[in-house]
Design a protein around this motif. Structure first.
Motif, short mmCIF file in Angstrom:
data_model
loop_
_atom_site.label_atom_id
_atom_site.label_comp_id
_atom_site.label_asym_id
_atom_site.label_seq_id
_atom_site.Cartn_x
_atom_site.Cartn_y
_atom_site.Cartn_z
N GLY A 1 55.79 31.54 35.16
CA GLY A 1 56.29 31.23 36.49
C GLY A 1 55.26 31.42 37.58
N PHE A 2 54.05 31.88 37.24
CA PHE A 2 52.98 32.06 38.22
C PHE A 2 52.10 30.82 38.28
CE2 PHE A 2 53.80 36.54 37.12
CZ PHE A 2 53.93 37.09 38.39
N MET A 3 51.49 30.58 39.45
CA MET A 3 50.46 29.55 39.53
C MET A 3 49.22 30.04 38.80
SD MET A 3 50.71 27.95 43.39
CE MET A 3 50.42 29.52 44.17
N THR A 4 48.45 29.11 38.26
CA THR A 4 47.26 29.50 37.50
C THR A 4 46.27 30.26 38.38
OG1 THR A 4 46.29 27.33 37.96
CG2 THR A 4 47.47 27.60 35.88
N ARG A 5 46.22 29.92 39.68
CA ARG A 5 45.32 30.64 40.58
C ARG A 5 45.73 32.11 40.67
NH1 ARG A 5 45.57 32.70 45.35
NH2 ARG A 5 47.70 31.97 45.63
N THR A 6 47.03 32.37 40.75
CA THR A 6 47.52 33.74 40.83
C THR A 6 47.16 34.51 39.56
OG1 THR A 6 49.35 33.02 42.23
CG2 THR A 6 49.56 35.18 41.19
N LEU A 7 47.31 33.87 38.41
CA LEU A 7 46.96 34.53 37.15
C LEU A 7 45.47 34.84 37.08
CD1 LEU A 7 49.15 32.49 34.62
CD2 LEU A 7 49.55 34.82 35.45
N MET A 8 44.65 33.92 37.60
CA MET A 8 43.20 34.16 37.60
C MET A 8 42.85 35.36 38.47
SD MET A 8 41.86 30.21 37.88
CE MET A 8 40.20 30.72 38.21
N VAL A 9 43.52 35.49 39.62
CA VAL A 9 43.27 36.63 40.51
C VAL A 9 43.70 37.93 39.83
CG1 VAL A 9 43.94 37.72 42.69
CG2 VAL A 9 43.42 35.27 42.62
N LEU A 10 44.88 37.92 39.20
CA LEU A 10 45.39 39.13 38.55
C LEU A 10 44.48 39.59 37.42
CD1 LEU A 10 49.20 38.29 38.41
CD2 LEU A 10 48.14 40.13 39.74
N LYS A 11 43.95 38.65 36.67
CA LYS A 11 43.17 39.01 35.49
C LYS A 11 41.69 39.25 35.78
CE LYS A 11 46.10 36.48 32.19
NZ LYS A 11 46.14 35.41 31.16
N GLY A 12 41.17 38.57 36.81
CA GLY A 12 39.72 38.59 36.96
C GLY A 12 39.17 39.21 38.21
N LYS A 13 40.02 39.69 39.13
CA LYS A 13 39.54 40.22 40.39
C LYS A 13 39.75 41.72 40.48
CE LYS A 13 38.42 36.19 42.13
NZ LYS A 13 37.03 35.83 42.42
N THR A 14 38.84 42.37 41.19
CA THR A 14 39.00 43.78 41.51
C THR A 14 40.01 43.94 42.65
OG1 THR A 14 36.70 44.19 40.90
CG2 THR A 14 37.80 45.88 42.20
N SER A 15 40.92 44.91 42.52
CA SER A 15 41.99 45.13 43.51
C SER A 15 42.72 43.82 43.80
CB SER A 15 41.42 45.71 44.80
OG SER A 15 40.79 46.93 44.58
N PRO A 16 43.32 43.21 42.80
CA PRO A 16 43.96 41.90 43.01
C PRO A 16 45.11 41.95 44.00
CG PRO A 16 44.61 42.84 40.89
CD PRO A 16 43.50 43.70 41.41
N GLU A 17 45.74 43.14 44.18
CA GLU A 17 46.89 43.21 45.09
C GLU A 17 46.51 42.87 46.52
OE1 GLU A 17 44.88 47.18 45.06
OE2 GLU A 17 45.54 45.74 43.54
N THR A 18 45.23 43.09 46.91
CA THR A 18 44.81 42.79 48.27
C THR A 18 44.50 41.31 48.46
OG1 THR A 18 42.47 43.22 47.74
CG2 THR A 18 43.82 45.09 48.49
N ARG A 19 44.46 40.55 47.38
CA ARG A 19 44.10 39.14 47.45
C ARG A 19 45.31 38.22 47.26
NH1 ARG A 19 38.39 38.76 46.37
NH2 ARG A 19 37.51 40.80 45.89
N LEU A 20 46.48 38.79 46.99
CA LEU A 20 47.68 38.00 46.75
C LEU A 20 48.51 37.90 48.01
CD1 LEU A 20 48.81 39.37 43.26
CD2 LEU A 20 47.49 37.30 43.73
N SER A 21 49.27 36.81 48.09
CA SER A 21 50.22 36.67 49.20
C SER A 21 51.38 37.62 48.99
CB SER A 21 50.74 35.23 49.27
OG SER A 21 51.51 34.93 48.12
N THR A 22 52.14 37.83 50.05
CA THR A 22 53.31 38.71 49.95
C THR A 22 54.31 38.17 48.93
OG1 THR A 22 53.00 39.38 52.26
CG2 THR A 22 55.17 39.78 51.27
N GLU A 23 54.47 36.85 48.88
CA GLU A 23 55.40 36.26 47.90
C GLU A 23 54.96 36.55 46.47
OE1 GLU A 23 55.83 34.37 51.76
OE2 GLU A 23 54.11 34.72 50.47
N ASP A 24 53.65 36.43 46.22
CA ASP A 24 53.15 36.72 44.87
C ASP A 24 53.34 38.19 44.51
OD1 ASP A 24 52.41 34.12 44.38
OD2 ASP A 24 50.35 34.38 45.07
N LEU A 25 53.10 39.08 45.49
CA LEU A 25 53.30 40.51 45.23
C LEU A 25 54.76 40.81 44.89
CD1 LEU A 25 51.14 42.10 48.08
CD2 LEU A 25 50.64 42.16 45.64
#
Length: 320
Positions: free
Chosen positions: A220-244
């Motif tokens: 149910g996630f966009m592929t961009r969101t999954l890439m941020v979750l898996k590949g970025k440091t501190s991904p919570e700061t890079r996600l929108s409020t809806e994704d969080l």
């Protein structure tokens, strides 16, 4: 009659400084030239003494706090920051005593005027620059409490609110920079995809979807969101409020399957996402609190002013 605004003017060397009360920017130029010894026919430029910002707009002049210090420049005068005098770097030694005398108060307590501005209207936080906010944050809380007439705990809470405002402005600046980078990347991708698009119009039947916007059916996630979750440091700061909110709502077990992580790593991610959501909510509440306090201050001042007017009218009637 137009209300007069108390302010200060000085020349570019800061050797002369005068207090004025003027109703407009034009009147400031006229009286400032008169006090500083400039010829009335000479054009002058008005700048802020502390940072050199040019003041050319009447509305901006009226928005500035009381007792703002201006510098009048004419001919080839240029603004320069205030320099402390020391051995080996002092210049114009014969005028150093006068320079120190003029600016001693501003060097000793640059935050005092800002504190008085807050005391008069807490909503003025919105108009303060980041440098002014940082000055107030760095003031020892007991001294700030004394200047505002608050207890120390309330002063500490105010400084925490100011820090949150600073953090929010920094986040907004970073968001704008990221958006600009994203738009540039989109423009480059549009140029690269122009030829495949033309090929699809000739009958290849290719249906393009912007990179990162495809939705993963399993998670149910966009592929961009999954890439941020898996590949970025501190991904919570890079996600929108809806994704969080979506990450937190799915829970630990579902996110373990989506990300393929162990339980400990997934739990850490969920905890960080929840903390980020809470922090953003607190920022919104802080702004609402500032607005509420401003409204309460305005409403409390109106009855006080009415009572004062009634008190002044009563003796006048009795004398008749």
């Amino acid at each position: 009659m137009t209300d007069r605004k108390p302010c200060k003017v000085c020349n570019f060397t800061r050797q002369k400084s005068y207090g004025l009360a003027v109703p407009s920017l034009e009147e400031l130029k006229i009286k400032g030239c008169e006090f500083l010894g400039f010829a009335p026919s000479e054009p002058v430029t008005v700048v802020l003494e502390d940072d050199g910002t040019i003041v050319a707009d009447e509305a901006y002049f009226l928005c500035l706090p009381l007792n703002t210090k201006f510098m009048l420049l004419h001919d080839k005068d240029t603004w320069s920051p205030l320099r402390r005098m020391d051995g080996g770097t002092a210049w114009m030694a014969r005028d150093s005593v006068m320079l120190d005398t003029v600016d001693t108060s501003s060097v000793a307590a640059p935050w005092w005027d800002l504190a008085q501005q807050l005391k008069q209207d807490l909503a003025s936080i919105i108009l303060m620059s980041e440098a002014d906010l940082q000055i107030l944050v760095d003031v020892p809380s007991p001294e700030l409490a004394t200047a505002l007439g608050f207890d120390q705990k309330k002063a500490e809470n105010l400084q925490e609110t100011l820090q949150r405002v600073l953090d929010r402005r920094e986040e907004e600046r970073q968001s704008k920079e990221l958006l600009q980078l994203y738009l540039k990347a989109v423009d480059r991708e549009d140029g690269q995809q122009e030829e495949p698009s033309q090929a699809s119009q000739r009958g290849e039947g290719v249906e393009d979807t912007p990179d990162g916007m495809e939705v993963d059916q399993a998670s149910g996630f966009m592929t961009r969101t999954l890439m941020v979750l898996k590949g970025k440091t501190s991904p919570e700061t890079r996600l929108s409020t809806e994704d969080l909110q979506l990450v937190v709502a799915k829970g630990a077990e579902a996110m373990e399957q989506v990300l393929g992580w162990d339980k400990a790593r997934t739990s850490t991610l969920l905890r960080d996402c929840m903390a980020e959501l809470t922090r953003r909510l607190q920022q919104v509440q802080a702004v609402q609190s500032i607005r509420s306090n401003a409204v309460q201050l305005d409403s409390s001042r109106q009855p006080t002013e009415s009572n004062m007017e009634e008190g002044e009218d009563a003796p006048a009637q009795g004398s008749n």
